[in-house]
Scaffold this motif. Structure first.
Motif, short mmCIF file in Angstrom:
data_model
loop_
_atom_site.label_atom_id
_atom_site.label_comp_id
_atom_site.label_asym_id
_atom_site.label_seq_id
_atom_site.Cartn_x
_atom_site.Cartn_y
_atom_site.Cartn_z
N GLU A 180 0.77 -1.21 -0.22
CA GLU A 180 0.03 -0.08 -0.04
C GLU A 180 0.89 1.20 0.13
O GLU A 180 1.90 1.29 0.49
CB GLU A 180 -1.02 0.21 1.33
CG GLU A 180 -1.76 -1.22 1.37
CD GLU A 180 -2.87 -0.91 0.28
OE1 GLU A 180 -3.17 -0.02 -0.43
OE2 GLU A 180 -3.42 -1.99 -0.19
N ARG A 230 -7.05 5.94 -12.82
CA ARG A 230 -8.15 5.78 -11.82
C ARG A 230 -7.74 5.43 -10.61
O ARG A 230 -8.17 6.21 -9.35
CB ARG A 230 -9.15 4.59 -12.24
CG ARG A 230 -10.29 4.65 -11.35
CD ARG A 230 -11.51 3.68 -11.99
NE ARG A 230 -10.40 2.21 -11.96
CZ ARG A 230 -11.05 1.19 -12.54
NH1 ARG A 230 -12.32 1.20 -13.23
NH2 ARG A 230 -10.24 -0.07 -12.74
N GLU A 231 -6.55 4.70 -10.32
CA GLU A 231 -6.18 4.32 -8.96
C GLU A 231 -5.39 5.44 -8.59
O GLU A 231 -5.52 5.91 -7.27
CB GLU A 231 -5.06 3.24 -9.21
CG GLU A 231 -4.45 2.87 -7.84
CD GLU A 231 -5.37 2.13 -6.73
OE1 GLU A 231 -5.04 1.97 -5.75
OE2 GLU A 231 -6.59 1.96 -7.17
N ARG A 249 -6.14 8.50 -9.03
CA ARG A 249 -7.25 9.65 -8.54
C ARG A 249 -7.76 9.08 -7.23
O ARG A 249 -8.13 9.98 -6.25
CB ARG A 249 -8.48 9.71 -9.62
CG ARG A 249 -7.91 10.62 -10.81
CD ARG A 249 -9.27 10.58 -11.91
NE ARG A 249 -9.99 11.46 -11.33
CZ ARG A 249 -11.28 11.46 -11.69
NH1 ARG A 249 -11.39 10.89 -13.09
NH2 ARG A 249 -12.36 12.18 -11.12
N ARG A 250 -7.91 7.89 -6.92
CA ARG A 250 -8.28 7.33 -5.80
C ARG A 250 -7.51 7.66 -4.64
O ARG A 250 -7.86 7.99 -3.73
CB ARG A 250 -8.73 5.81 -5.83
CG ARG A 250 -9.23 5.17 -4.47
CD ARG A 250 -9.30 3.69 -4.71
NE ARG A 250 -8.02 3.24 -4.60
CZ ARG A 250 -7.35 2.94 -3.35
NH1 ARG A 250 -7.90 3.15 -2.17
NH2 ARG A 250 -6.12 2.35 -3.39
N LEU A 251 -6.25 7.33 -4.70
CA LEU A 251 -5.15 7.69 -3.77
C LEU A 251 -5.21 8.83 -3.62
O LEU A 251 -4.95 9.50 -2.23
CB LEU A 251 -3.83 7.11 -4.15
CG LEU A 251 -3.74 5.46 -4.32
CD1 LEU A 251 -2.59 5.01 -5.04
CD2 LEU A 251 -4.02 4.81 -3.03
N ARG A 252 -5.24 9.80 -4.44
CA ARG A 252 -5.26 11.34 -4.17
C ARG A 252 -6.33 11.78 -3.74
O ARG A 252 -6.14 12.53 -2.57
CB ARG A 252 -5.18 12.06 -5.65
CG ARG A 252 -4.68 13.63 -5.62
CD ARG A 252 -4.40 14.18 -6.87
NE ARG A 252 -3.86 15.48 -6.67
CZ ARG A 252 -4.78 16.55 -6.83
NH1 ARG A 252 -6.15 16.52 -6.67
NH2 ARG A 252 -4.10 17.91 -6.53
N GLY A 253 -7.66 11.45 -3.75
CA GLY A 253 -8.81 11.54 -2.77
C GLY A 253 -8.40 11.16 -1.76
O GLY A 253 -9.33 11.70 -0.59
N GLU A 254 -7.61 10.20 -1.28
CA GLU A 254 -7.23 9.95 0.32
C GLU A 254 -6.19 10.43 0.93
O GLU A 254 -5.70 10.26 2.09
CB GLU A 254 -7.03 8.33 0.16
CG GLU A 254 -8.12 7.50 -0.06
CD GLU A 254 -7.55 5.97 -0.30
OE1 GLU A 254 -6.57 5.55 0.15
OE2 GLU A 254 -8.37 5.12 -0.48
N GLN A 281 -9.99 10.32 -17.20
CA GLN A 281 -9.61 9.90 -16.13
C GLN A 281 -8.37 10.66 -15.55
O GLN A 281 -7.99 10.64 -14.52
CB GLN A 281 -9.10 8.27 -16.17
CG GLN A 281 -10.05 7.34 -16.16
CD GLN A 281 -10.88 7.32 -15.00
OE1 GLN A 281 -10.40 7.42 -13.72
NE2 GLN A 281 -12.24 7.08 -15.09
#
Length: 815
Positions: free
Chosen positions: A7, A42-43, A45-50, A70
């Motif tokens: 991770e 997409r991954e 963007r997900r991690l940046r959102g976290e 994306q």
């Protein structure tokens, strides 16, 4: 699918202490267009959102709408400009990324080759610098760029990959995710223009993106990733000292020593491995004290058979065969061990022990299967006993009975002669009856009769008065001898009858076994190969020669033969059967009995099926060659069509500088050429089955008016009450438009009429004026292809009064 799923939990910036190496995450795909870059963004963007610091170091979207979406609001690092041979290019700016030090950098196309003259030759070397600096990297890669698979991919696709990456770079990744897409879904994306530009779609679909190529590349990606997961699993078990096999995948291990039954073991193991989608491993143990000895004679053939059945052969050394086999099975996580029957004698097993028993004791949780020896491949049917004749006895036994029976009777009487006073004539006759029974069992009725006669004479000579003569003084002795002859004859006849019944039962069992085998193989595999059937038939009936002859003119040609004395003409055969289609089955050897002829019937049926199968295979082979030729023609046609579009567009641009009349003529010819190219491509798609033809009831008048729209000088005279035709409206409109365009070049008017002729509807396009065509006009072959695709016919004929008539004949639609 992934491995060692690390991770991304580290923030930007560095801290004190030892340097931390960044983690590499690879999005692996089987081919371009499966969505690797999309998944990576997409991954990100997900991690940046976290809350993770994510930066796009370099991404190639190729103008694909979904990929551009994306990208969204992800921060993109400017690329480093590079000048090469007067051309301005851009590359990944490694220095800027090192200075920025994000938590995660998104870098596309790991196998990319950098512009010469930069700091590194390959992009994966740029990525390694980022990892060494403690920056996590997510990247993309296609399976064809792996160095170990380069030659395999070239063999499958016919395209050599110039950009490759060492496997160990990818294997060292902390996480590998397979971005998977089925071949059909990928081809659909390609056809919809989501991957390549429209002018590259047809060529790509017919070459690199063929369904077979994509399926093979997908299998390569899955197998490569599965091997990596297996390596990690083996490493985990070794680190934790786990020796018991984990049945994550069936592994069938076959013990081989070169014995003939080894091939049977390999085939059984291969069938089991195929059913459970497992691996097949063949193992030969070479004893430590026998390293200088040559390998067993059958081992080379068994090794070749393993390769043919996609198995692996391994040779290991050890002092104890059983323990070596079990240790290797544990090392390879084998789930089954297949052993053949022992070839050791009982004495050797008592002295040295049984390998099979020791393997069973040592195997623990591993399954051990001991297979019996294979049954003989071909059966032999014994000859049927002859009616009202003695039972059939082998020649050797009959000769032995003739030698031992009469001689034994005389010798027995002579040996018992000193006991004549106590034994008497009746006693010796009982002993001789036992000898006669044994002779009848050994050699049949005739040697028993000879033994009976010899025994009676010997008893008279040694046990009746006067002694040592063939004269008999007492009537009671004569009665005893006659009774001996009668009883011996009855016993011999009964034994012969029992032998006949036994032979008949054996014959019936053999016939049933042959018929069952024949029926079973027919159900399992269909018609068999002609030479195999001929060879089996010869062995079953024990013939000297068998052949299948085919008449060619006045000659008979053998197409399948077996035996040392093959009849090459019908008059050389002892027996023949007509197989139909000028084919004949001829047999040479012992004449067939009624029972043999009855058993021959199923073989004749199988031979006919085999000949029919050979004929169908030949037709299928010819059809396959024709299909390959058609596919090649289609590919060439599409390639030519794609290449013609560019020069036609250039001609249209250049005509703008010419005078107006010339421009109109050139534009008309260019439009005609473009229409011809489009028609050729559509015709190739029709023949390839890509563009479907939908036949339905169609009104001719509507299609004719649509085709003639915008054309001057066309008169439509269809009348009323014209029935509908069974056609594809779009395809019929294009065919009529091309015919009208061809007729429009005539000097006079063009008339379109239609009518019912011989139960079909004929649409006639008549171009009045000018001379009738001497042959089929250029481009009309495409129209003919369109019409024939609708089960119609196109004819070109001379029109009454001069000119040319084009007749399209179509089937009437059923009301």
């Amino acid at each position: 699918m992934s491995s060692r799923g690390a991770e991304h939990g580290r923030g930007s910036g560095g801290g004190g202490g030892a340097a931390v190496t960044g983690k590499l995450r690879v999005f692996l795909g089987a081919a371009p267009g499966v969505g690797k870059t999309y998944a990576m963004l997409r991954e990100g963007r997900r991690l940046r959102g976290e809350g993770l610091d994510v930066v796009v170091g370099l991404v190639e979207t190729y103008g694909r709408r979904g990929t551009d979406e994306q990208l969204g609001d992800l921060p993109v690092l400017p690329r480093r400009p590079v000048s090469y041979r007067g051309v301005e290019l851009t590359e990944l700016d490694v220095d800027a990324l090192l200075a920025r030090r994000p938590a995660l950098a998104l870098v596309d196309e790991l196998a990319h080759t950098d512009v010469p003259g930069g700091r590194n030759e390959k992009r994966w070397q740029d990525v390694r610098e980022l990892l060494d600096a403690g920056i996590d990297v997510a990247t993309t890669l296609n399976i064809q760029h792996l160095e170990s698979l380069n030659d395999v991919v070239e063999q499958i696709t016919g395209v050599a990959q110039r950009e490759t990456i060492p496997d160990e770079v990818v294997r060292a990744a902390d996480r590998i995710e397979l971005v998977d897409l089925s071949p059909q879904a990928l081809r659909t994306r390609m056809a919809q223009g989501e991957i390549y530009a429209p002018d590259r779609i047809d060529v790509a679909l017919d070459h690199y993106f063929r369904a077979g190529n994509l399926g093979a590349l997908r299998e390569l990606a899955l197998l490569w990733l599965a091997d990596r997961v297996e390596e990690e699993l083996a490493d985990y078990r070794a680190r934790h000292g786990i020796r018991a096999p984990w049945e994550t995948k069936e592994r069938i291990m076959v013990a081989l020593n070169g014995a003939p039954q080894g091939e049977h073991l390999i085939r059984r193991g291969a069938r089991t491995a195929t059913r459970v989608h497992g691996d097949l491993i063949g193992v030969h143990v070479r004893l430590d004290d026998a390293t200088a000895q040559r390998e067993p004679p059958g081992l080379a053939e068994q090794r070749a058979l393993l390769r043919e059945l996609h198995g692996t052969f391994v040779e290991v050394s050890g002092g104890d065969v059983a323990r070596t086999l079990v240790d290797f099975a544990r090392t390879e996580s084998a789930t089954q061990i297949l052993l053949g029957p022992t070839s050791r004698s009982r004495l050797r097993e008592l002295v040295s022990g049984s390998v099979i028993n020791r393997v069973i004791r040592l195997a623990g949780p591993i399954d051990v299967r001991v297979l019996p020896p294979p049954e003989p491949g071909l059966l032999t049917v014994p000859p049927a006993p002859r009616r009202r004749r003695p039972a059939l006895v082998p020649v050797r036994r009959r000769r032995l009975a003739w030698l031992l029976g009469p001689v034994g009777a005389v010798a027995l009487a002579w040996a018992l002669s000193p006991l004549r006073d106590s034994l008497g004539l009746s006693g010796v006759l009982l002993c001789l009856l036992l000898l006669v029974a044994g002779t009848a069992r050994l050699g049949g009725l005739l040697p028993a009769a000879g033994s009976t006669a010899a025994g009676a004479l010997a008893a008279d000579f040694f046990f009746t008065t006067p002694w040592h003569s063939l004269m008999v003084e007492r009537g009671v002795d004569v009665a005893a001898l006659l009774l001996f002859l009668a009883v011996a004859g009855v016993i011999s006849h009964l034994i012969d009858g029992l032998t006949r019944r036994s032979q008949q039962a054996g014959r019936a069992r053999a016939e049933a076994a042959v018929l069952a085998r024949l029926a079973g193989e027919t159900v399992e595999s269909g018609a068999r190969v002609l030479p195999d059937l001929v060879a089996e038939l010869r062995q079953v009936f024990q013939l000297d020669g068998v052949a299948v002859l085919v008449r060619t003119g006045a000659l008979w040609l053998p197409v399948a033969t077996a035996g040392p004395e093959v009849p090459l003409r019908p008059d050389e055969a002892s027996f023949s059967v007509d197989l139909g289609d000028d084919a004949l089955l001829v047999l040479r050897g012992t004449p067939l009995t009624e029972e043999d002829a009855r058993l021959l019937g199923p073989y004749v049926t199988q031979l006919k099926l085999a000949r029919e199968r050979e004929r169908l295979v030949a037709q299928a082979s010819a059809a396959e060659v024709l299909a390959q030729t058609d596919a090649l023609h289609t590919a060439l046609l599409e390639a030519v069509g794609q290449d013609l579009r560019a020069p036609l567009a250039a001609v249209r641009r250049e005509t703008e500088r010419l005078p107006e009349p010339a421009v109109e003529r050139i534009d008309a010819e260019v439009a005609r050429m473009e229409r011809l190219v489009a028609n050729l491509l559509d015709l190739s798609r029709l023949r390839a089955g890509v563009m479907p033809v939908v036949l339905r009831p169609t009104a001719v008048a509507e299609v004719v008016r649509a085709a003639a729209e915008g054309l001057a000088g066309v008169r439509i005279d269809l009348g009323s009450g014209l029935p509908q035709v069974l056609a594809d409206p779009g395809l019929l409109e294009r065919a009529l438009a091309d015919v009208l365009a061809s007729g429009g070049t005539a000097a006079g008017a063009v008339v379109v009429d239609a009518g019912v002729v011989a139960g079909r509807v004929d649409v006639r396009v008549t171009a009045h004026g000018g001379e009738a065509v001497a042959g089929e006009p250029a481009g009309l072959a495409v129209v003919r292809g369109f019409v024939e695709a609708m089960n119609g016919e196109l004819a070109v004929e001379e029109a009454p009064g001069g000119g040319t008539a084009y007749v399209i004949s179509l089937a009437r639609a059923v009301a």
